[in-house]
Design an enzyme around this catalytic site. Structure first.
Site, short mmCIF file in Angstrom:
data_model
loop_
_atom_site.label_atom_id
_atom_site.label_comp_id
_atom_site.label_asym_id
_atom_site.label_seq_id
_atom_site.Cartn_x
_atom_site.Cartn_y
_atom_site.Cartn_z
N GLU A 3 -0.01 -2.64 -7.28
CA GLU A 3 -0.63 -4.04 -6.18
C GLU A 3 -2.17 -3.42 -6.49
O GLU A 3 -3.36 -5.27 -5.57
CB GLU A 3 -0.46 -2.86 -4.74
CG GLU A 3 -1.39 -3.34 -3.43
CD GLU A 3 -0.93 -2.76 -2.62
OE1 GLU A 3 -0.09 -1.57 -1.76
OE2 GLU A 3 -1.67 -2.19 -2.01
N CYS A 44 3.65 -9.45 -0.43
CA CYS A 44 3.60 -8.67 1.35
C CYS A 44 2.83 -9.61 2.46
O CYS A 44 1.58 -9.55 1.09
CB CYS A 44 3.50 -7.24 1.33
SG CYS A 44 3.87 -6.97 3.06
N THR A 90 -2.51 -0.42 0.52
CA THR A 90 -2.04 -0.36 1.50
C THR A 90 -1.10 1.37 2.34
O THR A 90 -0.91 1.05 3.26
CB THR A 90 -0.89 -1.17 1.69
OG1 THR A 90 -0.04 -1.34 0.78
CG2 THR A 90 -1.79 -3.00 1.55
N ASN A 93 3.91 5.45 -1.73
CA ASN A 93 3.92 5.48 -0.69
C ASN A 93 4.71 6.89 -0.25
O ASN A 93 4.70 7.47 0.86
CB ASN A 93 3.88 4.03 0.57
CG ASN A 93 5.70 3.66 1.00
OD1 ASN A 93 6.01 4.49 1.65
ND2 ASN A 93 6.55 3.16 -0.28
N HIS A 147 9.92 0.12 -5.99
CA HIS A 147 9.22 1.13 -6.95
C HIS A 147 10.16 1.87 -6.29
O HIS A 147 10.29 2.88 -5.61
CB HIS A 147 8.12 1.82 -6.45
CG HIS A 147 7.43 1.38 -7.66
ND1 HIS A 147 6.19 1.53 -7.67
CD2 HIS A 147 7.42 -0.13 -8.58
CE1 HIS A 147 5.54 -0.19 -7.86
NE2 HIS A 147 5.80 -0.43 -8.93
S1 SF4 Z 1 4.94 -0.16 3.16
FE1 SF4 Z 1 3.28 -1.83 4.16
S2 SF4 Z 1 1.92 -3.21 3.20
FE2 SF4 Z 1 3.34 -2.40 1.13
S3 SF4 Z 1 4.70 -4.07 1.66
FE3 SF4 Z 1 5.97 -2.26 3.69
S4 SF4 Z 1 5.08 -3.75 5.17
FE4 SF4 Z 1 4.26 -4.39 3.43
#
Ligand code: SF4
Length: 283
Positions: free
Chosen positions: A125, A95, A162, A224, A41
């Protein structure tokens, strides 16, 4: 003039770097490849990938080639089945930490647990993890939908997207326990928050507590990055930007320390550009 400081952890996380490496190898070998949805993203990263021959398709029915790449966020098993049913090969860049959450959801569902995923129900996800729970679950960021279930399941498994904040996941799990831990109930909690995200959030917060301005660099649709921006905003003045071009000189006025952090899908080159622009403005 303010001092500019980069958080201790920026740059691609392990899972995003791995997905991009896989895509780069595939495009070099095949001259182009289709991905089902955005593989990460971040618009700048997607543009760079598009320039090398990566094409994003929105739906299984839109795939034109004989193989398709699924994103680091993973997909539900039925999505992979629908692709294969069309005679198209699936190359997964899921991942390994997302895979761990998917496998946990599958194991819980197979053992008769109703799976509750602490996360954004619209995020790919999360829909993928729920798919691995074989339809026996729900995703939410607050405990109300659990309290509203017509019949509380006797066995409940709790996982997290995650990218969530560990402390918020703990608070959510406690709320679910308060609602659902009745006679004969069994509640299993599995912490599936990614270690990169924990470290990134901790480093951003450490800096935010010292800074009087934080810039969080990353895609506006990146889960995130949005969490990082919210965490920093609770501590100090914060702006979520995608590129250096969005920086407003007025933000720096009267500041002594400007902190910079970035989401897991933000290219370090973009962070370097932000640092350079800030240093120019700080003169
Ligand atoms: S943030 Fe963590 S769970 Fe998400 S893709 Fe990156 S390593 Fe993998």
């Amino acid at each position: 003039m303010p001092r500019i400081e980069r958080a201790a952890r920026t740059g691609f996380c392990f899972g995003v770097r791995r997905a991009i490496n896989q895509l780069e190898k595939l495009t070099a070998a095949r001259g182009g490849v289709e991905t089902l949805g955005a593989v990460v993203h971040n618009r700048q990263v997607l543009q760079r990938l598009a320039d090398t021959g990566v094409k994003v398709v929105g739906d299984v029915s839109d795939i034109r080639g004989d193989c398709v790449v699924t994103s680091s966020h993973g997909v539900a098993p039925e999505v992979e089945e629908a692709i294969r049913a069309r005679g198209i090969a699936v190359i997964s860049t899921t991942c390994p930490f997302v895979r761990r959450a998917q496998v946990a959801a599958r194991r819980l569902a197979e053992s008769g647990f109703f799976v509750i995923v602490y996360g954004d129900a619209r995020h790919p996800e999360v829909t993928g993890i729920l798919g691995w729970a074989q339809g026996q679950g729900l995703a939410t960021l607050d405990a109300k939908p659990v309290a509203a279930l017509p019949r509380l399941p006797r066995r409940i498994g709790i996982l997290s997207q995650t990218t969530q904040v560990p402390g918020h996941f703990v608070a959510f799990a406690k709320e679910v326990i308060d609602i659902a831990l009745v006679k004969d109930a069994e509640i299993r909690i599995i912490d599936t928050i990614c270690h990169d995200i924990r470290g990134r959030q901790a480093a951003a917060l450490e800096l935010a507590h010292r800074a009087d301005l934080m810039l969080v660099v990353g895609g506006r649709s990146s889960a995130n990055t949005k969490v990082l921006a919210r965490l920093c905003a609770d501590v100090t003045e914060t702006h979520h930007i995608e590129t250096a071009a969005e920086i407003k000189p007025a933000w720096l006025k009267g500041k002594t320390l400007v902190g910079v952090t970035a989401g897991a899908s933000t290219d370090e080159r973009t962070v370097d550009e932000v640092m350079r622009r800030l240093e120019e403005l700080a003169g």
